[in-house]
Every structure is written in C-alpha cells, then in structure tokens.
Write a protein that holds these residues in place. Structure first.
Motif, PDB file in Angstrom:
ATOM      1  N   VAL A 141       0.827  -1.201   0.000  1.00 56.90           N
ATOM      2  CA  VAL A 141       0.000   0.000   0.000  1.00 56.90           C
ATOM      3  C   VAL A 141       0.867   1.259   0.000  1.00 56.90           C
ATOM      4  O   VAL A 141       1.984   1.272   0.532  1.00 56.90           O
ATOM      5  CB  VAL A 141      -0.949  -0.007   1.221  1.00 56.90           C
ATOM      6  CG1 VAL A 141      -0.177   0.239   2.518  1.00 56.90           C
ATOM      7  CG2 VAL A 141      -2.071   1.001   1.043  1.00 56.90           C
ATOM      8  N   ASP A 142       0.352   2.337  -0.611  1.00 55.79           N
ATOM      9  CA  ASP A 142       1.074   3.608  -0.617  1.00 55.79           C
ATOM     10  C   ASP A 142       0.963   4.317   0.724  1.00 55.79           C
ATOM     11  O   ASP A 142       1.958   4.806   1.266  1.00 55.79           O
ATOM     12  CB  ASP A 142       0.523   4.507  -1.729  1.00 55.79           C
ATOM     13  CG  ASP A 142       0.816   3.948  -3.105  1.00 55.79           C
ATOM     14  OD1 ASP A 142       1.998   3.967  -3.504  1.00 55.79           O
ATOM     15  OD2 ASP A 142      -0.123   3.475  -3.772  1.00 55.79           O
ATOM     16  N   TYR A 143      -0.246   4.365   1.260  1.00 56.27           N
ATOM     17  CA  TYR A 143      -0.466   5.033   2.548  1.00 56.27           C
ATOM     18  C   TYR A 143      -1.492   4.243   3.354  1.00 56.27           C
ATOM     19  O   TYR A 143      -2.543   3.868   2.830  1.00 56.27           O
ATOM     20  CB  TYR A 143      -0.978   6.463   2.348  1.00 56.27           C
ATOM     21  CG  TYR A 143      -0.060   7.322   1.505  1.00 56.27           C
ATOM     22  CD1 TYR A 143       1.158   7.767   2.011  1.00 56.27           C
ATOM     23  CD2 TYR A 143      -0.408   7.651   0.200  1.00 56.27           C
ATOM     24  CE1 TYR A 143       2.014   8.536   1.228  1.00 56.27           C
ATOM     25  CE2 TYR A 143       0.438   8.420  -0.587  1.00 56.27           C
ATOM     26  CZ  TYR A 143       1.649   8.858  -0.073  1.00 56.27           C
ATOM     27  OH  TYR A 143       2.496   9.607  -0.845  1.00 56.27           O
ATOM     28  N   GLY A 144      -1.155   4.001   4.598  1.00 52.37           N
ATOM     29  CA  GLY A 144      -2.084   3.341   5.502  1.00 52.37           C
ATOM     30  C   GLY A 144      -2.646   4.349   6.489  1.00 52.37           C
ATOM     31  O   GLY A 144      -1.928   5.217   6.989  1.00 52.37           O
ATOM     32  N   VAL A 145      -3.928   4.195   6.767  1.00 52.60           N
ATOM     33  CA  VAL A 145      -4.634   5.099   7.667  1.00 52.60           C
ATOM     34  C   VAL A 145      -5.366   4.267   8.701  1.00 52.60           C
ATOM     35  O   VAL A 145      -5.882   3.178   8.387  1.00 52.60           O
ATOM     36  CB  VAL A 145      -5.650   5.974   6.888  1.00 52.60           C
ATOM     37  CG1 VAL A 145      -6.556   6.751   7.841  1.00 52.60           C
ATOM     38  CG2 VAL A 145      -4.935   6.922   5.950  1.00 52.60           C
ATOM     39  N   THR A 146      -5.418   4.745   9.927  1.00 49.34           N
ATOM     40  CA  THR A 146      -6.240   4.091  10.938  1.00 49.34           C
ATOM     41  C   THR A 146      -6.791   5.124  11.910  1.00 49.34           C
ATOM     42  O   THR A 146      -6.556   6.315  11.750  1.00 49.34           O
ATOM     43  CB  THR A 146      -5.464   2.976  11.660  1.00 49.34           C
ATOM     44  OG1 THR A 146      -6.365   2.197  12.442  1.00 49.34           O
ATOM     45  CG2 THR A 146      -4.374   3.538  12.554  1.00 49.34           C
ATOM     46  N   VAL A 147      -7.516   4.646  12.938  1.00 50.81           N
ATOM     47  CA  VAL A 147      -8.372   5.535  13.714  1.00 50.81           C
ATOM     48  C   VAL A 147      -7.789   5.987  15.048  1.00 50.81           C
ATOM     49  O   VAL A 147      -8.367   6.842  15.709  1.00 50.81           O
ATOM     50  CB  VAL A 147      -9.745   4.867  13.969  1.00 50.81           C
ATOM     51  CG1 VAL A 147     -10.463   4.599  12.664  1.00 50.81           C
ATOM     52  CG2 VAL A 147      -9.585   3.567  14.771  1.00 50.81           C
ATOM     53  N   SER A 148      -6.661   5.404  15.482  1.00 50.12           N
ATOM     54  CA  SER A 148      -6.119   5.781  16.783  1.00 50.12           C
ATOM     55  C   SER A 148      -4.614   5.559  16.810  1.00 50.12           C
ATOM     56  O   SER A 148      -4.063   4.784  16.022  1.00 50.12           O
ATOM     57  CB  SER A 148      -6.785   4.974  17.906  1.00 50.12           C
ATOM     58  OG  SER A 148      -6.337   3.627  17.898  1.00 50.12           O
ATOM     59  N   GLU A 149      -3.959   6.243  17.756  1.00 50.99           N
ATOM     60  CA  GLU A 149      -2.505   6.171  17.848  1.00 50.99           C
ATOM     61  C   GLU A 149      -2.016   4.768  18.193  1.00 50.99           C
ATOM     62  O   GLU A 149      -1.062   4.264  17.594  1.00 50.99           O
ATOM     63  CB  GLU A 149      -1.997   7.172  18.889  1.00 50.99           C
ATOM     64  CG  GLU A 149      -1.913   8.608  18.393  1.00 50.99           C
ATOM     65  CD  GLU A 149      -3.270   9.308  18.298  1.00 50.99           C
ATOM     66  OE1 GLU A 149      -4.290   8.726  18.761  1.00 50.99           O
ATOM     67  OE2 GLU A 149      -3.330  10.420  17.755  1.00 50.99           O
ATOM     68  N   ARG A 150      -2.647   4.120  19.150  1.00 51.11           N
ATOM     69  CA  ARG A 150      -2.202   2.799  19.558  1.00 51.11           C
ATOM     70  C   ARG A 150      -2.419   1.761  18.460  1.00 51.11           C
ATOM     71  O   ARG A 150      -1.602   0.859  18.267  1.00 51.11           O
ATOM     72  CB  ARG A 150      -2.900   2.379  20.853  1.00 51.11           C
ATOM     73  CG  ARG A 150      -2.336   3.063  22.109  1.00 51.11           C
ATOM     74  CD  ARG A 150      -3.135   2.695  23.338  1.00 51.11           C
ATOM     75  NE  ARG A 150      -2.528   3.175  24.579  1.00 51.11           N
ATOM     76  CZ  ARG A 150      -2.631   4.411  25.035  1.00 51.11           C
ATOM     77  NH1 ARG A 150      -3.323   5.303  24.339  1.00 51.11           N
ATOM     78  NH2 ARG A 150      -2.060   4.771  26.174  1.00 51.11           N
ATOM     79  N   LEU A 151      -3.518   1.873  17.736  1.00 54.14           N
ATOM     80  CA  LEU A 151      -3.752   0.946  16.629  1.00 54.14           C
ATOM     81  C   LEU A 151      -2.748   1.197  15.506  1.00 54.14           C
ATOM     82  O   LEU A 151      -2.245   0.250  14.890  1.00 54.14           O
ATOM     83  CB  LEU A 151      -5.191   1.076  16.116  1.00 54.14           C
ATOM     84  CG  LEU A 151      -5.626   0.105  15.022  1.00 54.14           C
ATOM     85  CD1 LEU A 151      -5.314  -1.327  15.396  1.00 54.14           C
ATOM     86  CD2 LEU A 151      -7.121   0.266  14.722  1.00 54.14           C
ATOM     87  N   ALA A 152      -2.428   2.461  15.257  1.00 52.57           N
ATOM     88  CA  ALA A 152      -1.425   2.789  14.241  1.00 52.57           C
ATOM     89  C   ALA A 152      -0.088   2.164  14.585  1.00 52.57           C
ATOM     90  O   ALA A 152       0.607   1.602  13.729  1.00 52.57           O
ATOM     91  CB  ALA A 152      -1.289   4.306  14.110  1.00 52.57           C
ATOM     92  N   GLU A 153       0.292   2.239  15.858  1.00 51.21           N
ATOM     93  CA  GLU A 153       1.570   1.672  16.301  1.00 51.21           C
ATOM     94  C   GLU A 153       1.566   0.151  16.144  1.00 51.21           C
ATOM     95  O   GLU A 153       2.567  -0.444  15.721  1.00 51.21           O
ATOM     96  CB  GLU A 153       1.815   2.055  17.757  1.00 51.21           C
ATOM     97  CG  GLU A 153       3.158   1.604  18.299  1.00 51.21           C
ATOM     98  CD  GLU A 153       3.382   2.039  19.740  1.00 51.21           C
ATOM     99  OE1 GLU A 153       4.321   1.526  20.371  1.00 51.21           O
ATOM    100  OE2 GLU A 153       2.606   2.879  20.237  1.00 51.21           O
ATOM    101  N   SER A 154       0.447  -0.489  16.467  1.00 50.23           N
ATOM    102  CA  SER A 154       0.375  -1.957  16.376  1.00 50.23           C
ATOM    103  C   SER A 154       0.462  -2.436  14.938  1.00 50.23           C
ATOM    104  O   SER A 154       0.842  -3.576  14.680  1.00 50.23           O
ATOM    105  CB  SER A 154      -0.932  -2.457  17.011  1.00 50.23           C
ATOM    106  OG  SER A 154      -2.028  -2.266  16.143  1.00 50.23           O
ATOM    107  N   LEU A 155       0.103  -1.565  13.993  1.00 51.67           N
ATOM    108  CA  LEU A 155       0.151  -1.919  12.577  1.00 51.67           C
ATOM    109  C   LEU A 155       1.466  -1.504  11.930  1.00 51.67           C
ATOM    110  O   LEU A 155       1.600  -1.523  10.704  1.00 51.67           O
ATOM    111  CB  LEU A 155      -1.032  -1.267  11.839  1.00 51.67           C
ATOM    112  CG  LEU A 155      -2.409  -1.851  12.182  1.00 51.67           C
ATOM    113  CD1 LEU A 155      -3.524  -0.941  11.691  1.00 51.67           C
ATOM    114  CD2 LEU A 155      -2.565  -3.245  11.583  1.00 51.67           C
ATOM    115  N   GLY A 156       2.422  -1.125  12.742  1.00 50.56           N
ATOM    116  CA  GLY A 156       3.741  -0.801  12.217  1.00 50.56           C
ATOM    117  C   GLY A 156       3.915   0.653  11.840  1.00 50.56           C
ATOM    118  O   GLY A 156       4.899   1.010  11.171  1.00 50.56           O
ATOM    119  N   GLY A 157       2.980   1.495  12.235  1.00 51.43           N
ATOM    120  CA  GLY A 157       3.079   2.919  11.933  1.00 51.43           C
ATOM    121  C   GLY A 157       2.205   3.297  10.757  1.00 51.43           C
ATOM    122  O   GLY A 157       2.392   2.794   9.647  1.00 51.43           O
ATOM    123  N   MET A 158       1.225   4.139  11.009  1.00 53.51           N
ATOM    124  CA  MET A 158       0.303   4.595   9.972  1.00 53.51           C
ATOM    125  C   MET A 158      -0.077   6.040  10.258  1.00 53.51           C
ATOM    126  O   MET A 158       0.143   6.556  11.354  1.00 53.51           O
ATOM    127  CB  MET A 158      -0.985   3.753   9.970  1.00 53.51           C
ATOM    128  CG  MET A 158      -0.909   2.408   9.321  1.00 53.51           C
ATOM    129  SD  MET A 158      -2.573   1.694   9.185  1.00 53.51           S
ATOM    130  CE  MET A 158      -2.227   0.289   8.149  1.00 53.51           C
TER     131      MET A 158
END
Length: 426
Positions: free
Chosen positions: A205-222
């Motif tokens: 993917v070019d850019y990953g987006v998610t809804v919260s800081e902790r979830l972003a961190e768990s997904l490797g940074g988004m």
C-alpha cells in the motif's frame, strides 16, 4: 470532472446500511465532495446486514455508487436452517451462547478457519475486476479500501498490482490482532494466514490510515485520521429533570456487558429511594438475550430499563439528549485500548456527561483524562463509578463547555478530512 480528482472508495458498508460501520466513509465522502473531489463508491449490491437506515440515502444522493453482486457463504447456511438465528450470526451473538449446538460450533469453526480473512472473501476477485475496469474507463487517481471486512484490502491489493494506482488503506479495526479471532476458534495456521495477508497489504500500500494512535503503532506505523462527528444545528436542551437517565446505544453483548454496573445501580436503588424514583435506563441497539435475562433478575432495576431496539441515526440524536449520562462500553479485551469509537464523538455532540468503561490506559482514556467531558473507569471500579454517578445525579458535574467545543472542532469531519486530502494529493 478532471480525472485527477476522481477517487474510488471500496467499502462493504454504504447507505442504506445503518449502524456505526457506515458513518466514517459516508461522512468523509460527503466532505470530499464539498471540496471539489469526485468520490465514487464500489459496494456490494446485496450485502448481508440487517440494520438499515434508508434516511441516510438522502445524504449521499450526489455520490455515484457502483453495486456488484456478492455471494456470502452464510446465506446458504441461513437458507438451509430457515433463517434461524440469522440476526444473531450477523451480530456475533451466537458466539456468546452457552448452549451452542453442533451446528453453531461448526459454523464458528468454519468462520474462523476457512473464511479468511472473512466471509466476504468471495467478492475479492469480481470486485477487483470491476474496479480495474472502472479505473481504465474513468481514470481514477486514487483507490481507498476500508475494512473490516478486511477482504476490501485484498481487492485493493489486486487493483494496485494490476494498475499501479495510488492506494490508501483504512483500518477501522485491527486485523490479525482482532480480539474476536480467539472466540472464532482460529487455529495457529489460520492466524498465520491472517498475518501473511495483512503483511502483504501493508507492504504494497502507498499510505495506511487508521483511527487511533495505539492501533497505528500496532500496525507498524500509519497515519492517524480519527473517527469524528459532523455537527448540525442541534438542540442543547437539558434532560427531563423528573428523571435521571442513563443511556447506552450500540451493540450490547458479553464482550461489553457491564455486569458490575447493573448490580451497583440495583443496590443504589435499594439504598436511596429518591434515586430509585428518578432512575431510568435507555438501551438502544441489538442486545444479547442473556443480558436481558440478567437485568430481569434484578428486582429494583428491571422496571427501570427500556430496550429501544435499533434506532435510525437521525432519531438516535434525540435519544442522546434525553439522557443525563451516556454510557460508552469498550470491549473487555486486550486490544480495547486501541479503539477510539465513533460513539464517543456522537455522545460528545449531545452535550452530556460520558461514562466510559474499559481500559484507562487507552486512546480514549488519554483523550478523556485531558478534558472534562466525563470519565473512563475500569468495569471493576465500583466505588469510582458510584461517585461519578452520584456527582452527576446531584448536578455537581456537567461537561465543561470549552473542553467540549475544542474537541468537537478538533474531531469534526470538516477538520479531519484535511489530512485525508493531503494524502490523496501526495
């Protein structure tokens, strides 16, 4: 319109789908349209959801929608069983049954081990083909996939490989770390497939987006683009002073059952007749039958609870404003700290005190601890919950107007779409 302004959004949930899943991208699409973008939506023609809100269609009438038939395996199961337990299956309530039949357990095992990442996986190939045709014909500049269901991201992966189009994924919930996978009896082999598919998406993917800081961190940074709220000219009238009303709106299952709270309220009614005379509890949404039975066993409390069933999004705002306290329940699971739910923002707009039950050390906890709009407490913190309720009952706590206004501005869809727009233009 200039094809560079065209965006294709692939989503399972779109009006007339009701409930929480539709709100995020419906509102983002509306905001993008207002800013001169041309969002189109690719969505199933015959999705399997029971909750519908036909009034939402009016809000998206200017957004082109391409619908493609979907085959879902549980439709066959429902047909063979005469649609028995159809709603329970769709709402995940079958997972809670203590008397699950052999068929129930087989269905859960199939869902957790054969339908990977989810039962919508059979839509991936036809939807990807249709998306590729649309891109070649219409010249879209960007494709956005939003999950769950995470099969939507597998569509994006196929399209990206074939066309090279800019691709943005949106994770509204975890994938391989989803707290329900254990309840689905997911094997280590199946879990490894989830992880492999998830990694293949994140790698491409070019850019990953998610809804919260902790979830972003768990997904490797988004990139984090929170859920939010579109505010309208709403009445901010006070609730009925003859009642003290606690409201909960949403799916109420065993993962969220505030058992200690029900018993606390029953006890408070026995101890304080004034409180007992005023207390009223409104519950809107799908509720597990086991929870209804549990409440019905509490002699003082049972007569004070009103089950409203599913409410259209338009009318649910009125129900919020009937309440003195709005109850926000996070799943009792290890990853509940990652979730910053849409419901929080809707509650915030209603100008009522919010009682969140869940993990204090969470994205929601960080937000609420910094502002005076309510509290988030652990399910087991009975004394603190009691103190909070008594303070609101005695009118000693109201939402801080400045804190509330700053949060509504920060998390308005009008503000949040700024970051989305920047990603699209990169």
């Amino acid at each position: 319109m200039d094809s560079s302004r065209k965006i294709l959004i692939v989503t399972y949930y779109w009006p007339p789908s009701g409930g929480v899943g539709v709100q995020r991208w419906m509102n983002f699409a509306i905001q993008l349209k207002k800013r001169g973008w041309d969002p189109w939506v690719l969505t199933p023609e015959n999705p399997q959801f029971e909750i519908k809100d036909e009034k939402l269609l009016e809000r998206v009438k200017d957004i082109p929608v391409i619908k493609l038939p979907i085959w879902e395996p549980f439709n066959l199961f429902h047909a063979l069983t005469g649609n028995k337990d159809r709603k329970n299956v769709q709402q995940g309530l079958v997972l809670e049954k203590s008397d699950r039949s052999l068929k129930d357990n087989l269905m859960i095992w199939i869902r957790g081990n054969l339908l990977i990442p989810d039962p919508r996986v059979f839509w991936v190939r036809p939807a990807a083909r249709r998306a590729i045709d649309l891109i070649n014909k219409e010249g879209f500049s960007t494709i956005i996939t939003t999950g769950p269901p995470h099969s939507m991201h597998l569509i994006g992966k196929r399209v990206k490989k074939k066309t090279g189009i800019k691709w943005i994924t949106d994770f509204r919930d975890p994938w391989s770390k989803w707290d329900v996978l254990e309840k689905l009896k997911t094997s280590s082999l199946a879990l490894s497939i989830h992880k492999k598919l998830e990694s293949s998406v994140l790698d491409l993917v070019d850019y990953g987006v998610t809804v919260s800081e902790r979830l972003a961190e768990s997904l490797g940074g988004m990139e984090v683009i929170h859920n939010g709220i579109t505010t309208h000219n709403q009445s901010t009238s006070a609730p009925n002073s003859s009642h003290f009303t606690i409201g909960y709106f949403g799916l109420l299952n065993e993962l969220r059952n505030p058992r200690q709270l029900w018993h606390l309220l029953d006890q408070m009614c026995r101890e304080n007749q004034v409180f007992a005379n005023k207390l009223r509890i409104l519950i809107g949404g799908i509720v597990s039958e086991s929870i209804k039975a549990e409440i019905n066993e509490l002699n003082e409390l049972k007569s004070k609870v009103e089950f409203l069933g599913y409410l259209p999004h338009e009318s649910i705002q009125d129900e919020y404003r009937k309440c003195d306290v709005l109850l926000l329940l996070l799943n009792k699971s290890s990853n509940s700290g990652w979730i910053l739910p849409v419901k929080f923002f809707e509650y915030l707009a209603a100008e009522r005190m919010i009682l969140g039950l869940g993990e204090r050390k969470s994205d929601l906890g960080d937000l609420m601890n910094a502002k005076d709009v309510g509290e988030i407490l652990a399910y087991s913190e009975i004394d603190s919950i009691r103190g909070f309720l008594e303070d609101v009952f005695e009118n000693e706590r109201r939402p801080n107007a400045e804190d509330r206004a700053s949060l509504l501005k920060r998390f308005s869809h009008e503000t949040l779409v700024d970051k989305l727009e920047k990603l699209i233009m990169k």
